[in-house]
Design a protein around this motif. Structure first.
Motif, short mmCIF file in Angstrom:
data_model
loop_
_atom_site.label_atom_id
_atom_site.label_comp_id
_atom_site.label_asym_id
_atom_site.label_seq_id
_atom_site.Cartn_x
_atom_site.Cartn_y
_atom_site.Cartn_z
N GLY A 172 0.78 -1.23 0.00
CA GLY A 172 0.00 0.00 0.00
C GLY A 172 0.80 1.27 0.00
O GLY A 172 0.26 2.34 0.29
N ALA A 173 2.09 1.21 -0.32
CA ALA A 173 2.91 2.43 -0.27
C ALA A 173 2.45 3.45 -1.30
O ALA A 173 2.39 4.64 -1.02
CB ALA A 173 4.38 2.09 -0.48
N ILE A 174 2.14 2.99 -2.52
CA ILE A 174 1.72 3.87 -3.59
C ILE A 174 0.34 3.45 -4.07
O ILE A 174 0.12 2.28 -4.38
CB ILE A 174 2.70 3.81 -4.79
CG1 ILE A 174 4.08 4.29 -4.37
CG2 ILE A 174 2.19 4.63 -5.96
CD1 ILE A 174 4.19 5.77 -4.17
N ASP A 175 -0.59 4.38 -4.11
CA ASP A 175 -1.90 4.12 -4.71
C ASP A 175 -1.77 4.36 -6.21
O ASP A 175 -1.64 5.50 -6.66
CB ASP A 175 -2.95 5.05 -4.11
CG ASP A 175 -4.35 4.80 -4.68
OD1 ASP A 175 -4.47 4.02 -5.65
OD2 ASP A 175 -5.31 5.39 -4.16
N THR A 176 -1.77 3.27 -6.98
CA THR A 176 -1.51 3.36 -8.42
C THR A 176 -2.76 3.62 -9.24
O THR A 176 -2.70 3.60 -10.47
CB THR A 176 -0.86 2.06 -8.93
OG1 THR A 176 -1.72 0.96 -8.62
CG2 THR A 176 0.50 1.85 -8.28
N SER A 177 -3.90 3.88 -8.60
CA SER A 177 -5.16 4.01 -9.34
C SER A 177 -5.11 5.17 -10.34
O SER A 177 -5.54 5.03 -11.49
CB SER A 177 -6.33 4.18 -8.38
OG SER A 177 -6.11 5.26 -7.50
N GLU A 178 -4.58 6.34 -9.92
CA GLU A 178 -4.50 7.48 -10.83
C GLU A 178 -3.49 7.22 -11.95
O GLU A 178 -3.68 7.63 -13.10
CB GLU A 178 -4.12 8.75 -10.06
CG GLU A 178 -5.26 9.33 -9.24
CD GLU A 178 -6.42 9.78 -10.12
OE1 GLU A 178 -6.20 10.59 -11.03
OE2 GLU A 178 -7.55 9.31 -9.90
N ILE A 179 -2.39 6.54 -11.60
CA ILE A 179 -1.40 6.18 -12.62
C ILE A 179 -2.03 5.30 -13.67
O ILE A 179 -1.86 5.51 -14.88
CB ILE A 179 -0.20 5.47 -11.96
CG1 ILE A 179 0.54 6.43 -11.02
CG2 ILE A 179 0.76 4.94 -13.02
CD1 ILE A 179 1.67 5.78 -10.24
N VAL A 392 0.08 6.85 -0.65
CA VAL A 392 0.15 8.18 -1.26
C VAL A 392 -0.38 8.06 -2.68
O VAL A 392 0.07 7.22 -3.45
CB VAL A 392 1.58 8.72 -1.28
CG1 VAL A 392 1.65 10.02 -2.07
CG2 VAL A 392 2.09 8.92 0.14
N THR A 393 -1.36 8.88 -3.01
CA THR A 393 -1.90 8.88 -4.36
C THR A 393 -1.09 9.82 -5.23
O THR A 393 -0.98 11.01 -4.94
CB THR A 393 -3.38 9.33 -4.36
OG1 THR A 393 -4.13 8.43 -3.54
CG2 THR A 393 -3.95 9.30 -5.78
#
Length: 451
Positions: A172-179, A392-393
């Motif tokens: 869960g370090a990076i929220d990749t949804s926007e990427i 982090v998003t």
């Protein structure tokens, strides 16, 4: 349902089945190793994923390669494996090409060229390029999209979403949804060759007074939404110049810098795919390298002028030690919840990206670093730090800025260029005013038919 709709549905269903079998198996393996607490499973899972995607070809492999070049989108072991993938999709045979050309230009399509080479000059994940000559005698590049690419792209993106949603639950370090959303939107745009033709017109306008960068002319009468015909720009592969004299290598590096950062700083536009195959080197009348031919315009990102202002603010803030300006830049980009710890972590990456730009001297982009490793150590350090701070998003506009910086850095390393990057960047942002960027951008987009 029409025959065309049935064919598209059938193609998408077959692609879902094939992709689902490959990716689903890896997803199950990832979940299983997580539940069983298997040690060292990440490397094995990453290798299995690369093997599964490598057998699929097409858009999913293109997206996987793209994800591998976005720092922090994936854990380092996954990025390392996916970077090994090659876009070596087998080209369409001549009978297939004839049917596709007939569908785009009509039954008499061959009579619209004085010659058309049967063997493609290049084949990639979404289409292939044939060399031809117009009736007026001009050499052209004819870019022909593979059939059913829209169905394939949608199937592949949906399966990739499944994989990354699993990754978000496991790490869960990076929220990749926007990427993922940003990449999906850009890949869908790449299917629209009419839009790509407008991108070419946009760059021809922006770079009209830059002799070191050449942009091809579009032949609109020989182009459609899935066929793009443009002037053939003679050139040599850039890696062929790795052992040339330093001044020649620097000419090419300076042209690359101009081709990417001048459109961004003055018009808010960036080429999001600085891949070695997307440009060649042209020679001047004396036979020495004169600059680069910019060949592919499928992955172009147009930014709000305020985002460009954030890039300049972050550079100035880091250069002058102005923390308030640095924080303002991150907020402009869309980062939320900016506590001091998070700012310090983001600054690790920012100082890496801006480091060569803040150093007012002639230097390499990074000493002692291999092109494929550029940025990886810093990305790993940031990823490890973010694990302590929670998810982090990453704002979607950030994706291709990062990718361009890493891609360009790798090219500079390949060329072993030695330049004053600080002076080049200061020239690019000289007299920067966000209002003027907005005016120039709007005028250029209207001229190209993109507004």
């Amino acid at each position: 349902m029409t025959d065309d709709e049935r064919n598209r549905f059938s193609a998408r269903a077959l692609r879902y089945a094939r992709v689902g079998a490959n990716v689903g198996g890896v997803a199950a393996r990832m979940a299983g190793s997580r539940l069983l607490g298997g040690a060292g499973g990440s490397e094995a899972n990453a290798a299995a994923l690369a093997t599964a995607l490598g057998g699929l070809k097409g858009p999913l492999m293109k997206v996987a390669q793209l994800m591998a070049t976005v720092p922090d989108a994936l854990p380092p072991e996954y990025a390392a494996e996916l970077q090994k993938l090659q876009s070596d999709a087998p080209p369409m045979g001549w009978s297939f090409v004839k049917r596709r050309m007939r569908a785009e230009l009509g039954p008499e399509w061959e009579q619209r060229f004085s010659s058309f080479e049967r063997k493609p000059a290049a084949a990639a994940s979404l289409g292939q390029v044939h060399r031809a000559v117009t009736l007026e005698g001009e050499p052209v590049a004819v870019k022909l999209q593979y059939p059913e690419m829209q169905a394939a792209v949608e199937a592949d993106l949906n399966q990739l979403d499944l994989l990354f949603s699993l990754h978000r639950r496991m790490d869960g370090a990076i929220d990749t949804s926007e990427i993922a959303r940003e990449i999906g939107e850009r890949v869908r745009e790449e299917l629209d060759y009419r839009r790509e033709a407008k991108h070419v017109a946009l760059y021809a306008h922006i770079l009209a007074h830059e002799p070191g960068v050449r942009v091809p002319r579009i032949h609109s009468e020989l182009s459609t939404g899935r066929l793009l015909t443009m002037a053939w720009l003679e050139g040599e592969k850039i890696l062929a110049f790795k052992e040339h004299a330093l001044d020649e290598r620097n000419v090419l590096a300076r042209a690359m810098f101009t081709a990417w950062w001048m459109p961004f700083s003055r018009f808010g536009v960036i080429h999001g795919d600085p891949h070695l195959g997307n440009y060649t080197v042209f020679r001047d009348e004396a036979g020495v390298p004169g600059g680069i031919n910019l060949l592919d315009y499928g992955c172009i990102r147009i930014f709000p002028p305020a985002f460009v202002a954030g890039v300049v603010d972050l550079y100035r803030g880091l250069l002058e030690g102005d923390e308030a300006r640095v924080v303002h830049a991150y907020e402009t980009w869309g980062f939320a919840g900016l506590k001091r710890e998070l700012i310090e972590v983001l600054n690790i990456w920012a100082r890496f990206i801006y480091g060569p730009l803040m150093d007012d001297r002639v230097r390499t982009i990074a000493d002692g670093v291999e092109p494929g490793q550029y940025g990886r150590a810093q990305a790993f350090e940031v990823h490890s730090a973010l694990k302590r701070l929670g998810p982090v998003t990453v704002p979607r506009e950030f994706v291709f800025m990062d990718r361009a910086a890493i891609g360009l850095g790798a090219v500079f390393l390949h060329l072993r260029a030695e330049l004053n990057f600080h002076a080049l960047f200061e020239t690019a942002i000289a007299d920067f005013e966000v209002g003027e960027v907005a005016q120039r951008q709007q005028a250029a987009l209207q001229m190209a038919g993109l507004a």
